[in-house]
Design a protein around this motif. Structure first.
Motif, PDB file in Angstrom:
ATOM      1  N   ASP A  95      10.755   3.260  -7.323  1.00 14.93           N
ATOM      2  CA  ASP A  95      10.605   1.974  -6.642  1.00 14.93           C
ATOM      3  C   ASP A  95       9.436   2.094  -5.671  1.00 14.93           C
ATOM      4  O   ASP A  95       9.478   2.907  -4.742  1.00 14.93           O
ATOM      5  CB  ASP A  95      11.888   1.631  -5.891  1.00 14.93           C
ATOM      6  N   PRO A  96       8.367   1.305  -5.859  1.00 12.88           N
ATOM      7  CA  PRO A  96       7.201   1.410  -4.976  1.00 12.88           C
ATOM      8  C   PRO A  96       7.536   1.254  -3.500  1.00 12.88           C
ATOM      9  O   PRO A  96       6.863   1.828  -2.638  1.00 12.88           O
ATOM     10  CB  PRO A  96       6.283   0.275  -5.463  1.00 12.88           C
ATOM     11  N   ARG A  97       8.581   0.463  -3.198  1.00 12.59           N
ATOM     12  CA  ARG A  97       8.944   0.257  -1.794  1.00 12.59           C
ATOM     13  C   ARG A  97       9.414   1.537  -1.130  1.00 12.59           C
ATOM     14  O   ARG A  97       9.373   1.664   0.099  1.00 12.59           O
ATOM     15  CB  ARG A  97      10.053  -0.796  -1.697  1.00 12.59           C
ATOM     16  N   LEU A  98       9.867   2.505  -1.925  1.00 13.37           N
ATOM     17  CA  LEU A  98      10.428   3.736  -1.374  1.00 13.37           C
ATOM     18  C   LEU A  98       9.409   4.871  -1.349  1.00 13.37           C
ATOM     19  O   LEU A  98       9.754   5.981  -0.939  1.00 13.37           O
ATOM     20  CB  LEU A  98      11.646   4.151  -2.197  1.00 13.37           C
ATOM     21  N   ARG A  99       8.172   4.604  -1.769  1.00 12.99           N
ATOM     22  CA  ARG A  99       7.173   5.658  -1.809  1.00 12.99           C
ATOM     23  C   ARG A  99       6.914   6.324  -0.456  1.00 12.99           C
ATOM     24  O   ARG A  99       6.647   7.533  -0.408  1.00 12.99           O
ATOM     25  CB  ARG A  99       5.847   5.105  -2.349  1.00 12.99           C
ATOM     26  N   PRO A 100       6.963   5.602   0.669  1.00 11.85           N
ATOM     27  CA  PRO A 100       6.714   6.277   1.951  1.00 11.85           C
ATOM     28  C   PRO A 100       7.630   7.465   2.211  1.00 11.85           C
ATOM     29  O   PRO A 100       7.214   8.446   2.832  1.00 11.85           O
ATOM     30  CB  PRO A 100       6.941   5.164   2.977  1.00 11.85           C
ATOM     31  N   LEU A 101       8.861   7.406   1.724  1.00 11.63           N
ATOM     32  CA  LEU A 101       9.775   8.533   1.922  1.00 11.63           C
ATOM     33  C   LEU A 101       9.332   9.759   1.137  1.00 11.63           C
ATOM     34  O   LEU A 101       9.748  10.874   1.441  1.00 11.63           O
ATOM     35  CB  LEU A 101      11.201   8.143   1.518  1.00 11.63           C
ATOM     36  N   LEU A 102       8.498   9.550   0.138  1.00 10.72           N
ATOM     37  CA  LEU A 102       7.987  10.657  -0.660  1.00 10.72           C
ATOM     38  C   LEU A 102       6.590  11.076  -0.214  1.00 10.72           C
ATOM     39  O   LEU A 102       6.284  12.269  -0.131  1.00 10.72           O
ATOM     40  CB  LEU A 102       7.969  10.260  -2.144  1.00 10.72           C
ATOM     41  N   ASP A 103       5.759  10.075   0.131  1.00  6.40           N
ATOM     42  CA  ASP A 103       4.373  10.378   0.477  1.00  6.40           C
ATOM     43  C   ASP A 103       4.228  10.908   1.898  1.00  6.40           C
ATOM     44  O   ASP A 103       3.366  11.749   2.168  1.00  6.40           O
ATOM     45  CB  ASP A 103       3.505   9.130   0.299  1.00  6.40           C
ATOM     46  N   ASP A 104       5.040  10.375   2.828  1.00  7.08           N
ATOM     47  CA  ASP A 104       5.003  10.824   4.226  1.00  7.08           C
ATOM     48  C   ASP A 104       6.444  10.978   4.695  1.00  7.08           C
ATOM     49  O   ASP A 104       6.945  10.207   5.512  1.00  7.08           O
ATOM     50  CB  ASP A 104       4.237   9.819   5.092  1.00  7.08           C
ATOM     51  N   HIS A 105       7.095  11.960   4.138  1.00  6.05           N
ATOM     52  CA  HIS A 105       8.543  12.119   4.295  1.00  6.05           C
ATOM     53  C   HIS A 105       8.968  12.172   5.754  1.00  6.05           C
ATOM     54  O   HIS A 105       9.871  11.436   6.179  1.00  6.05           O
ATOM     55  CB  HIS A 105       8.992  13.398   3.570  1.00  6.05           C
ATOM     56  N   ALA A 106       8.363  13.019   6.553  1.00 10.63           N
ATOM     57  CA  ALA A 106       8.810  13.230   7.933  1.00 10.63           C
ATOM     58  C   ALA A 106       8.693  11.956   8.758  1.00 10.63           C
ATOM     59  O   ALA A 106       9.623  11.579   9.489  1.00 10.63           O
ATOM     60  CB  ALA A 106       8.008  14.360   8.579  1.00 10.63           C
ATOM     61  N   THR A 107       7.578  11.267   8.650  1.00 14.82           N
ATOM     62  CA  THR A 107       7.367  10.047   9.430  1.00 14.82           C
ATOM     63  C   THR A 107       8.344   8.948   9.011  1.00 14.82           C
ATOM     64  O   THR A 107       8.951   8.268   9.851  1.00 14.82           O
ATOM     65  CB  THR A 107       5.924   9.544   9.273  1.00 14.82           C
ATOM     66  N   ALA A 108       8.484   8.761   7.700  1.00 22.41           N
ATOM     67  CA  ALA A 108       9.369   7.713   7.199  1.00 22.41           C
ATOM     68  C   ALA A 108      10.826   7.992   7.557  1.00 22.41           C
ATOM     69  O   ALA A 108      11.565   7.080   7.945  1.00 22.41           O
ATOM     70  CB  ALA A 108       9.212   7.568   5.690  1.00 22.41           C
ATOM     71  N   LEU A 109      11.247   9.248   7.442  1.00 22.46           N
ATOM     72  CA  LEU A 109      12.629   9.585   7.760  1.00 22.46           C
ATOM     73  C   LEU A 109      12.908   9.403   9.248  1.00 22.46           C
ATOM     74  O   LEU A 109      13.980   8.898   9.630  1.00 22.46           O
ATOM     75  CB  LEU A 109      12.929  11.024   7.344  1.00 22.46           C
ATOM     76  N   THR A 110      11.985   9.769  10.099  1.00 23.66           N
ATOM     77  CA  THR A 110      12.151   9.563  11.539  1.00 23.66           C
ATOM     78  C   THR A 110      12.307   8.082  11.858  1.00 23.66           C
ATOM     79  O   THR A 110      13.151   7.689  12.680  1.00 23.66           O
ATOM     80  CB  THR A 110      10.941  10.132  12.307  1.00 23.66           C
ATOM     81  N   ALA A 111      11.528   7.242  11.190  1.00 22.51           N
ATOM     82  CA  ALA A 111      11.630   5.798  11.408  1.00 22.51           C
ATOM     83  C   ALA A 111      12.985   5.268  10.959  1.00 22.51           C
ATOM     84  O   ALA A 111      13.591   4.416  11.632  1.00 22.51           O
ATOM     85  CB  ALA A 111      10.511   5.078  10.662  1.00 22.51           C
ATOM     86  N   VAL A 112      13.482   5.778   9.836  1.00 22.42           N
ATOM     87  CA  VAL A 112      14.805   5.362   9.358  1.00 22.42           C
ATOM     88  C   VAL A 112      15.890   5.771  10.349  1.00 22.42           C
ATOM     89  O   VAL A 112      16.804   4.996  10.652  1.00 22.42           O
ATOM     90  CB  VAL A 112      15.081   5.968   7.964  1.00 22.42           C
TER      91      VAL A 112
END
Length: 301
Positions: A95-112
């Motif tokens: 799912d393209p919407r979920l790519r940030p969790l793969l491309d910039d895992h640490a930043t995206a997870l911190t935001a979540v």
């Protein structure tokens, strides 16, 4: 098969977001209260809404609680240890919407995680004492059933889609073999009418509707004159307070009486079969029984 119970504010926050995305009749009062509070946080700048409203919540987002009672800080601190990049990648669909969790895992997870904290503080923390009372009461009642009736009865009573199995448990017709894993039963006020199984290599976690969740958001009535005449005004108030596991000191503080007086009143309620006490770690907590619940709800005339 060994099993234990746990209460998870993280799981309740995720389940509550799912309810807000698709509200049902069981939570109308809470939804009407919670929606403006959630809206006040502003648009979700993270992937949280997308993640939790999928048909199946990614398992890395809801780690199985490690103890019966955990606070939100502890669970959020533990979550990054579970949500490793490889595990996240394996759990996410294409799912393209979920790519940030793969491309910039640490930043995206911190935001979540930050958004989870904001949502919890807005719509769960203000009602957590009442909510936790229902969840802990469910555990106390099922623990008594476990002693009286055994594991198969407890599992069979969790939900129509749950059934005991000699080697594990059946959920929605699917046979789950536990093997060396234990089973963690997690009551929830928001999962109805469904039941949710987290099937991980380490342990199984089964989230089910808590007993009494249907009356959770009802406006509380004062202590009725009839109940006060029956058991006395202080004991009637104590019965109302025993909707969640409480120590004698906590009851005394909420009722404005001495610890000694609270202990005496509690002893009378226990002797009458209206309350029960059990040890929870280093504390002894008390809770009203089904008979006490019926009296409070006015089911016995």
């Amino acid at each position: 098969m060994p099993f234990r119970f746990a209460v998870s504010p993280l799981w309740e926050t995720v389940a509550a977001l799912r309810v807000l995305a698709a509200p049902g009749p069981a939570h109308q009062r809470w939804t009407a209260w919670a929606r403006p509070r959630l809206a006040a946080l502003g648009p979700d700048p993270t992937l949280l809404t997308t993640l939790v409203t999928r048909p199946v919540v990614p398992e890395f987002l809801i780690p199985t609680p490690g103890a019966r009672s955990m606070d939100m800080d502890t669970e959020l601190h533990f979550l990054p240890r579970v949500a490793k990049p490889a595990r996240v990648a394996a759990a996410l669909p294409d799912d393209p919407r979920l790519r940030p969790l793969l491309d910039d895992h640490a930043t995206a997870l911190t935001a979540v995680l930050d958004r989870l904290r904001q949502v919890h503080d807005a719509v769960i923390a203000p009602v957590w004492p009442r909510l936790e009372g229902v969840l802990q009461s469910d555990i106390e009642r099922r623990a008594r059933r476990l002693v009286d009736q055994g594991t198969p009865t407890v599992l069979a009573e969790l939900h129509p889609d749950v059934a005991p199995d000699p080697d594990g448990v059946r959920v929605s017709g699917r046979r789950i073999v536990a093997g060396e894993r234990d089973l963690v039963l997690v009551p929830s006020a928001f999962t109805w009418p469904d039941v949710y199984l987290r099937d991980s290599p380490v342990r199984l976690a089964l989230c089910y509707p808590a007993h009494g969740f249907g009356s959770l958001w009802e406006t509380r009535r004062g202590v009725g004159d009839a109940l006060a005449r029956l058991v006395g005004p202080t004991r009637a108030r104590m019965l109302h307070e025993l909707d969640r596991p409480s120590t004698v000191s906590e009851l005394a503080a909420r009722l404005g009486i001495t610890v000694g007086a609270a202990s005496q009143h509690l002893a009378v309620l226990r002797a009458a079969g209206l309350a029960v006490s059990s040890r929870d770690g280093r504390k002894v907590v008390s809770l009203r029984t089904d008979l006490g619940q019926a009296l409070v709800e006015g089911e016995i005339r």
